[in-house]
Design an enzyme around this catalytic site. Structure first.
Site, PDB file in Angstrom:
ATOM      1  N   ASN A   9       0.854  -1.191   0.000  1.00 48.49           N
ATOM      2  CA  ASN A   9       0.000   0.000   0.000  1.00 48.49           C
ATOM      3  C   ASN A   9       0.889   1.240   0.000  1.00 48.49           C
ATOM      4  O   ASN A   9       1.432   1.620   1.021  1.00 48.49           O
ATOM      5  CB  ASN A   9      -0.907  -0.024   1.245  1.00 48.49           C
ATOM      6  N   TRP A  10       1.005   1.845  -1.175  1.00 47.46           N
ATOM      7  CA  TRP A  10       1.901   3.012  -1.304  1.00 47.46           C
ATOM      8  C   TRP A  10       1.260   4.286  -0.739  1.00 47.46           C
ATOM      9  O   TRP A  10       1.896   5.318  -0.679  1.00 47.46           O
ATOM     10  CB  TRP A  10       2.255   3.233  -2.770  1.00 47.46           C
ATOM     11  N   HIS A  95     -10.186   0.623   4.383  1.00 48.56           N
ATOM     12  CA  HIS A  95      -8.899   0.848   5.056  1.00 48.56           C
ATOM     13  C   HIS A  95      -9.115   1.821   6.219  1.00 48.56           C
ATOM     14  O   HIS A  95      -9.936   2.740   6.131  1.00 48.56           O
ATOM     15  CB  HIS A  95      -7.870   1.415   4.068  1.00 48.56           C
ATOM     16  N   GLU A 165      -6.314  -5.461  10.389  1.00 49.45           N
ATOM     17  CA  GLU A 165      -5.336  -4.387  10.513  1.00 49.45           C
ATOM     18  C   GLU A 165      -5.763  -3.462  11.657  1.00 49.45           C
ATOM     19  O   GLU A 165      -6.460  -2.474  11.424  1.00 49.45           O
ATOM     20  CB  GLU A 165      -5.290  -3.641   9.167  1.00 49.45           C
ATOM     21  N   GLY A 171       1.206   2.318  11.058  1.00 51.80           N
ATOM     22  CA  GLY A 171       2.047   3.514  11.120  1.00 51.80           C
ATOM     23  C   GLY A 171       2.740   3.673  12.459  1.00 51.80           C
ATOM     24  O   GLY A 171       3.217   4.758  12.786  1.00 51.80           O
ATOM     25  N   SER A 210       2.463  -2.221  10.414  1.00 56.42           N
ATOM     26  CA  SER A 210       3.884  -2.118  10.775  1.00 56.42           C
ATOM     27  C   SER A 210       4.690  -3.386  10.514  1.00 56.42           C
ATOM     28  O   SER A 210       5.572  -3.718  11.304  1.00 56.42           O
ATOM     29  CB  SER A 210       4.029  -1.702  12.243  1.00 56.42           C
TER      30      SER A 210
END
Ligand code: PEP
Length: 250
Positions: A9-10, A95, A165, A171, A210
């Site tokens: 996931n950019w 997301h 997630e 992050g 992460s």
């Protein structure tokens, strides 16, 4: 684990098309050296160019977000159909960063159904924002799953990917303990089997939050997952190549 699926996931990176093309080419080379199935979710503006540049390569592409309606007055949105036309094969739905901007469980339901109807594989992200001792987060996950999958026929479950997630790992510098992920994978499957019957066992489950080259192998070995969703560690081709090698050898 040779058949792992790793989704990169950019997010809103990199800054220019030139940098993005370089990252794509290097990522593709790294992916070709492994048996891992790699899916890149680039910013939408790069998608069509990327799918045509990588025609015939083993990597595939995902949209990071798409609108469920086929057309209409939705300024700034891109439809699932338009993503498909740009040759995306997958679409991320729900997301945490989209949920934080107002995407509801009901929106995820509409997007999952529209993706399946248009032939894109939904990658449905679920996860709680925080954990308490009372285990309330299990209810949060069950509700996210039940609502998002409410319009799905049981024979379509194998075409859906679930990513667990939790927001508190995204992050951050915290990855989840693979044993905790294993418990969550059991819970996710049980929730889906309760609604759909035995076909629920076919659902693929990924972990995200992460992950890097150091934590990926243990998660793939012991977390009861089919793969990983990777954010920051996919923004550097060198780091991502290390992660793919580590995953290949897990
Ligand atoms: C994500 O946001 O999907 C993600 C997994 O991010 P990171 O790996 O940077 O925590």
């Amino acid at each position: 684990m040779s058949k792992a699926l790793i989704v990169a996931n950019w997010k809103m990176n990199p800054a220019t098309f030139k940098e993005a093309r370089k990252l794509l080419d290097e990522t593709q080379k790294a992916a070709e050296r492994t048996k891992i199935s790699v899916v890149i979710a680039p910013p939408a503006i790069f998608l069509r160019e990327f799918t045509s540049r990588s025609r015939g390569a083993r990597i595939s592409f995902a949209a990071q977000h798409a609108h469920q309606e086929a057309g209409g007055a939705h300024t700034g949105e891109i439809s699932i159909q338009q993503m498909r036309d740009a040759k995306a094969k997958y679409v991320l739905i729900g997301h945490a960063e989209r949920r934080a901007r107002g995407e509801t469980n009901d929106d995820t339901r509409l997007k999952v159904a529209a993706s399946l109807a248009k032939g894109l594989t939904p990658i449905l992200c679920v996860g709680e924002t925080k954990r308490t001792q009372s285990g309330e987060y299990f209810n949060v996950i069950a509700e996210q799953l039940r609502t998002a999958l409410a319009d799905v026929a049981a024979n379509k479950l194998a075409h859906i990917i679930i990513v667990y997630e939790p927001l508190w790992t995204i992050g951050s510098d915290k990855t989840m303990d693979p044993r905790e992920m294993q418990m969550m994978a059991i819970f996710i499957r049980k929730t889906i089997v309760d609604s759909f019957g035995e076909g629920g066992h076919d659902i693929r489950i990924l972990y995200g939050g992460s992950v890097d080259a150091a934590s990926a192998p243990a998660m793939l070995r012991d977390g009861d997952v089919h793969g990983l969703l990777v954010g920051r560690a996919s923004w550097s081709a060198v780091e991502f190549a290390h992660l793919l090698t580590a995953a290949e050898n897990a």
